[in-house]
Each structure stands twice: as C-alpha cells, then as structure tokens.
Design a protein around this motif. Structure first.
Motif, PDB file in Angstrom:
ATOM      1  N   THR A 130       0.677  -1.293  -0.131  1.00  0.00           N
ATOM      2  CA  THR A 130      -0.641   0.092   0.068  1.00  0.00           C
ATOM      3  C   THR A 130       0.516   1.132  -0.080  1.00  0.00           C
ATOM      4  N   ILE A 131       1.983   1.421   0.785  1.00  0.00           N
ATOM      5  CA  ILE A 131       3.008   2.470   0.989  1.00  0.00           C
ATOM      6  C   ILE A 131       3.359   2.956  -0.167  1.00  0.00           C
ATOM      7  N   GLN A 132       4.068   1.526  -1.227  1.00  0.00           N
ATOM      8  CA  GLN A 132       4.999   1.767  -1.789  1.00  0.00           C
ATOM      9  C   GLN A 132       3.752   3.290  -2.897  1.00  0.00           C
ATOM     10  N   MET A 133       2.618   2.265  -3.146  1.00  0.00           N
ATOM     11  CA  MET A 133       2.020   2.899  -4.128  1.00  0.00           C
ATOM     12  C   MET A 133       1.200   4.548  -3.754  1.00  0.00           C
ATOM     13  N   VAL A 134       0.816   4.046  -2.514  1.00  0.00           N
ATOM     14  CA  VAL A 134      -0.004   5.320  -2.236  1.00  0.00           C
ATOM     15  C   VAL A 134       0.771   6.856  -1.721  1.00  0.00           C
ATOM     16  N   VAL A 135       2.106   7.272  -2.089  1.00  0.00           N
ATOM     17  CA  VAL A 135       3.367   7.811  -1.663  1.00  0.00           C
ATOM     18  C   VAL A 135       3.253   8.073  -3.348  1.00  0.00           C
ATOM     19  N   CYS A 136       3.147   7.285  -3.988  1.00  0.00           N
ATOM     20  CA  CYS A 136       3.051   8.343  -6.068  1.00  0.00           C
ATOM     21  C   CYS A 136       1.642   8.450  -6.217  1.00  0.00           C
ATOM     22  N   LEU A 137       1.049   7.418  -6.032  1.00  0.00           N
ATOM     23  CA  LEU A 137      -0.062   8.767  -6.115  1.00  0.00           C
ATOM     24  C   LEU A 137      -1.325   9.154  -5.314  1.00  0.00           C
ATOM     25  N   ASP A 138      -0.896   9.130  -4.531  1.00  0.00           N
ATOM     26  CA  ASP A 138      -1.767  10.712  -3.410  1.00  0.00           C
ATOM     27  C   ASP A 138      -1.182  12.271  -4.018  1.00  0.00           C
ATOM     28  N   PRO A 139      -0.319  12.195  -4.489  1.00  0.00           N
ATOM     29  CA  PRO A 139       0.539  13.959  -5.481  1.00  0.00           C
ATOM     30  C   PRO A 139      -0.420  13.710  -6.606  1.00  0.00           C
ATOM     31  N   ILE A 140      -0.756  13.129  -7.049  1.00  0.00           N
ATOM     32  CA  ILE A 140      -0.884  12.713  -8.876  1.00  0.00           C
ATOM     33  C   ILE A 140      -2.649  12.781  -8.030  1.00  0.00           C
ATOM     34  N   TYR A 141      -3.416  12.179  -7.064  1.00  0.00           N
ATOM     35  CA  TYR A 141      -4.943  12.671  -6.312  1.00  0.00           C
ATOM     36  C   TYR A 141      -4.887  14.474  -6.202  1.00  0.00           C
ATOM     37  N   ARG A 142      -3.727  14.534  -6.206  1.00  0.00           N
ATOM     38  CA  ARG A 142      -4.725  16.107  -5.005  1.00  0.00           C
ATOM     39  C   ARG A 142      -4.531  17.105  -6.202  1.00  0.00           C
ATOM     40  N   LYS A 143      -3.454  17.031  -7.325  1.00  0.00           N
ATOM     41  CA  LYS A 143      -3.663  17.997  -8.425  1.00  0.00           C
ATOM     42  C   LYS A 143      -4.815  17.004  -9.227  1.00  0.00           C
ATOM     43  N   GLN A 294      14.178  -0.913 -10.970  1.00  0.00           N
ATOM     44  CA  GLN A 294      13.888  -2.048 -10.633  1.00  0.00           C
ATOM     45  C   GLN A 294      14.343  -2.789  -9.167  1.00  0.00           C
ATOM     46  N   PRO A 295      13.951  -3.701  -9.020  1.00  0.00           N
ATOM     47  CA  PRO A 295      14.659  -4.289  -7.216  1.00  0.00           C
ATOM     48  C   PRO A 295      15.888  -4.589  -6.891  1.00  0.00           C
ATOM     49  N   ILE A 296      16.842  -5.181  -7.780  1.00  0.00           N
ATOM     50  CA  ILE A 296      17.671  -4.919  -7.125  1.00  0.00           C
ATOM     51  C   ILE A 296      18.284  -4.107  -6.701  1.00  0.00           C
ATOM     52  N   GLU A 297      18.243  -2.380  -7.548  1.00  0.00           N
ATOM     53  CA  GLU A 297      18.338  -1.374  -7.649  1.00  0.00           C
ATOM     54  C   GLU A 297      18.447  -0.890  -6.390  1.00  0.00           C
ATOM     55  N   ALA A 298      16.591  -1.214  -5.887  1.00  0.00           N
ATOM     56  CA  ALA A 298      15.789  -0.271  -5.006  1.00  0.00           C
ATOM     57  C   ALA A 298      15.948  -0.582  -3.886  1.00  0.00           C
ATOM     58  N   GLU A 299      16.762  -1.635  -3.243  1.00  0.00           N
ATOM     59  CA  GLU A 299      16.659  -2.462  -2.482  1.00  0.00           C
ATOM     60  C   GLU A 299      17.734  -2.269  -0.988  1.00  0.00           C
ATOM     61  N   GLY A 300      17.678  -1.629  -0.134  1.00  0.00           N
ATOM     62  CA  GLY A 300      18.159  -0.984   0.909  1.00  0.00           C
ATOM     63  C   GLY A 300      18.564   0.148   0.768  1.00  0.00           C
ATOM     64  N   LYS A 301      17.147   1.575  -0.344  1.00  0.00           N
ATOM     65  CA  LYS A 301      17.071   2.602  -0.163  1.00  0.00           C
ATOM     66  C   LYS A 301      15.552   2.986   0.339  1.00  0.00           C
ATOM     67  N   ARG A 302      15.563   3.821   1.001  1.00  0.00           N
ATOM     68  CA  ARG A 302      14.374   4.650   1.394  1.00  0.00           C
ATOM     69  C   ARG A 302      13.903   5.588   0.438  1.00  0.00           C
ATOM     70  N   GLU A 303      13.692   5.334  -0.329  1.00  0.00           N
ATOM     71  CA  GLU A 303      12.747   6.086  -1.450  1.00  0.00           C
ATOM     72  C   GLU A 303      11.539   5.102  -2.286  1.00  0.00           C
ATOM     73  N   THR A 304      10.793   5.624  -2.750  1.00  0.00           N
ATOM     74  CA  THR A 304      10.268   4.492  -4.234  1.00  0.00           C
ATOM     75  C   THR A 304      10.545   5.035  -5.176  1.00  0.00           C
ATOM     76  N   PHE A 305      10.851   4.299  -6.056  1.00  0.00           N
ATOM     77  CA  PHE A 305      10.735   4.790  -7.173  1.00  0.00           C
ATOM     78  C   PHE A 305       9.789   4.371  -8.421  1.00  0.00           C
ATOM     79  N   VAL A 306      10.195   5.119  -9.548  1.00  0.00           N
ATOM     80  CA  VAL A 306       8.398   5.242 -10.294  1.00  0.00           C
ATOM     81  C   VAL A 306       9.773   5.252 -11.858  1.00  0.00           C
ATOM     82  N   GLY A 307       8.672   3.997 -13.315  1.00  0.00           N
ATOM     83  CA  GLY A 307       8.783   5.005 -14.177  1.00  0.00           C
ATOM     84  C   GLY A 307       7.932   4.227 -15.011  1.00  0.00           C
ATOM     85  N   ARG A 308       8.101   4.181 -16.543  1.00  0.00           N
ATOM     86  CA  ARG A 308       7.410   3.210 -17.236  1.00  0.00           C
ATOM     87  C   ARG A 308       5.707   3.807 -17.480  1.00  0.00           C
ATOM     88  N   VAL A 309       6.192   5.381 -16.907  1.00  0.00           N
ATOM     89  CA  VAL A 309       5.084   6.132 -16.435  1.00  0.00           C
ATOM     90  C   VAL A 309       4.301   6.841 -18.318  1.00  0.00           C
TER      91      VAL A 309
END
Ligand code: 11C
Length: 361
Positions: A130-143, A294-309
């Motif tokens: 839920t967290i990683q989806m909502v952190v991306c969707l919420d700013p889109i929802y607000r705008k 890619q998951p292997i690059e996201a491992e160990g990071k605090r951020e949420t990564f988004v692409g293929r938009v």
C-alpha cells in the motif's frame, strides 16, 4: 528531550532494520530496549556499536518507555501495545492489528502527516504494498483527482518474513541441484497447502477473504489506500482494486498501477513532473536509455522509484506506471521510524488523556 525507545520484534527481518533505521535517524535516543519472544530472548544485537541483550517482552517491559516501534506480528501488538500505552508509551505499529480502527491514524508521513495530531497512543504503519503505491498516487490525486486505480503486484518473498526467505533460498538451491522441494511456508503459513515459490509465481498473498475471491493482501491494498487518501470528509470515493502476486525475488516489491484521473486536461508530462516533485519518490523514466526501476537497485534505499509512466491509448485520462520500493524499508522499518521522527519533531511523543487501549478495553 531524549527518548527511551523499545523495539518489539527486534530480531525479525523488519526488526533488525528498525534498529538500523533508528540508528540513522534524527531521534535522540536516551536508552534502547530490544524485545522479542522468549525464544529469541538472550540473543545479543548491537545498537550504535554497543551490545544489547534481547529481552522477552512482558507488560512490565514498557515501564519508563516513551516510544515503541513494533513489528512482531498482529497478535503480539494486540497483546502488548495497549499495555505500553497504559504505561505512557506512544507506539508506532508495523502490523495490521489496529490499522482499520477509526481511533488509530494510518500514516505515510509524505501523505498524511497531519493525522498524527489525532493519535491516542497508537499509530499504524500501512502494509508495504500500500505504502509504495500511495506515496506515488497521492500527489497525483491532490493535483488531478483520481477516479479509479487497478494495481497488480510483484511482491518479494521477504514480505512473508525471514523464514519464507530462507525457504525460497533453500528451494532455489534444491531446484538447481535437481532435487525435490518441500514447501512448508509459502504462499502463507496461515493456509493449509504450501507450494514451491522458487522459479514460480504464486497468486496468493495471505489468506482468502470470506467472499472466496480476494486475498487479505488485496483487501488491505483496497481499504488502506482509501483510509489514507480519503481523509477529507468531502473526498469522492476512488474505485480501487488489486491483484497481488508473490514472485521469487528476495527484497523490493514491484507494482504496475493503472489509474484514471478526474482532470481531463492533465498530460503525461504533468503526471511525470508531479511524480518527479513528490516527496520520497524518485522518477527513473528514460526509455531511450532503458532507464526504469528494478528491485535489485531499490534494495537498501528509503525512496520509492517510479518509471514507465505512460498514457493508456485506449482510455482517455488513464495512465500506467511501474513502482518499486524496498518492502522492508519504505514498506516497513523506514516508514515506521519516519513516523517516529515526525512525532518527535512535532512534539507528539505523549499519550493523551483519552488513550486508545485496543479492542477489549
Ligand atoms: C507481504 N505485504 O508482502 C505483506 C507483508 O500487513 O504488514 C506485510 C504484511 C502487513 O507478504
């Protein structure tokens, strides 16, 4: 002010990361207590270079504690967090025990930090997917507003815990050796049959709901998303549905998210810019150079990564995106510690006069 902190479930996959995220946080820690089941008591872990002996969690363990970070399973939270609150500790809970209780804020700091001001002792951390989806969707929802969301997940095995991760590694080795596998945990300990996860996909995360159609993980994605995003009484409902699939990777969940915005003048560039500007989100989207998360690059990071938009050419106002985040960090330990950091910064580490003491009180 300095804080006496307790970590409940300190020895698990999330618990060990709670320790390291707390070490790296801005929270001034006066003392640390590492609590777990009797089985893990006596183990030695480290906090900021010092040895700390793990203690068995008991109600009295929370005497003098200001802040509890919990990730030992829902039943453990139900048993101990009301006891901690009674003793004056504010609890940030990574389990699903209290998430849907109206008295309990369900918080992603980048999205609904202000809900922390209504806490009555317990704050819940949402489910990782839920967290990683909502952190991306919420700013889109607000705008731009949102009408509909359809998500499909590709979830890492660490979401099911350390023992499930061990099972994946063992099965992978067995398959490579040409041996027979002997699944005992996945797709979920809570159900009767178990299947091989190595080199396989399992379209079941957690148990099935009573309707016989959706899994509990899918239910969480639908209902937690609404609780977090639709905090405004006048907010229009958003149609949300999910399909959750376990994939044979260790860490970091992937998600394809289809969403329809309300504003028919929105453009793909504006959606991408909104994601690029979003707190805690990193846009990695350059198809000309094959750049995508890619998951292997996201491992160990605090951020949420988004692409293929990209736009959906068949449905006006609809888009797709690919979202990846470390399920044990932003999906769990980091979001929990980040909530605690905001509680400290906003002077909210205090139990109010009308504490929430769980279901039985
Ligand atoms: C999984 N999302 O990947 C789950 C784990 O509600 O906190 C997290 C369960 C939860 O299996």
């Amino acid at each position: 002010r300095e804080f006496n902190v307790a970590i409940l479930g300190a020895t698990g996959a999330v618990g060990t990361r709670l320790i390291s995220q707390l070490e790296q946080s801005t929270i001034p820690v006066k003392s640390i207590k590492l609590l777990a089941s009797a089985h893990s008591a006596g183990k030695t872990l480290q906090f900021k270079g010092q040895d700390v002996t793990v203690e068995e969690a008991k109600p009295a363990s929370f005497e003098g504690v200001d802040l509890v970070l919990a990730s030992a399973g829902g039943s453990v939270s139900k048993k101990f967090l009301p006891e901690a609150v009674k003793r004056g500790a504010v609890c940030v809970d990574n389990t699903s025990a209290f998430r849907m209780e109206p008295e309990v804020p369900l918080v992603i700091p980048e999205v609904n930090e202000k809900a922390l001001y209504n806490h009555r002792g317990i704050i819940s951390n949402p489910n990782c997917s839920t967290i990683q989806m909502v952190v991306c969707l919420d700013p889109i929802y607000r705008k731009f507003g949102l009408k509909q969301v359809i998500v499909s997940t590709y979830q890492a095995v660490s979401g099911a815990g350390q023992s499930a991760l061990n099972e994946l590694m063992e099965e992978s080795q067995q398959v490579l050796n040409g041996e027979k596998t002997d699944p005992k945990i996945l797709p979920t300990k809570g159900d009767k049959k178990h299947y091989q996860q190595a080199f396989n996909l399992l379209p079941q995360i957690d148990v099935f709901e009573q309707d016989g159609y959706y899994t509990h993980e899918e239910w969480k994605m639908i209902h937690e998303t609404k609780k977090i995003m639709l905090d405004d009484m006048d907010a229009k409902d958003i149609k949300v549905t999910a399909t959750c699939v376990r994939v044979p990777i260790r860490i970091a969940h992937g998600e394809t998210v289809y969403f329809e915005v309300a504003d028919d003048k929105a453009t793909t560039d504006q959606i991408k810019q909104t994601l690029a500007d979003a707190q805690g989100v990193v846009l990695q989207d350059d198809t000309a150079h094959q750049v995508y998360p890619q998951p292997i690059e996201a491992e160990g990071k605090r951020e949420t990564f988004v692409g293929r938009v990209r736009p959906d050419y068949e449905n006006d106002g609809s888009y797709h995106m690919w979202v990846v985040s470390d399920n044990l960090l932003k999906g769990a330990a980091w979001n929990t510690v980040e909530i605690a950091e905001r509680l400290v910064a906003d002077d909210l580490v205090r139990v109010p006069d009308n504490p929430y003491l769980g279901f039985e009180n």
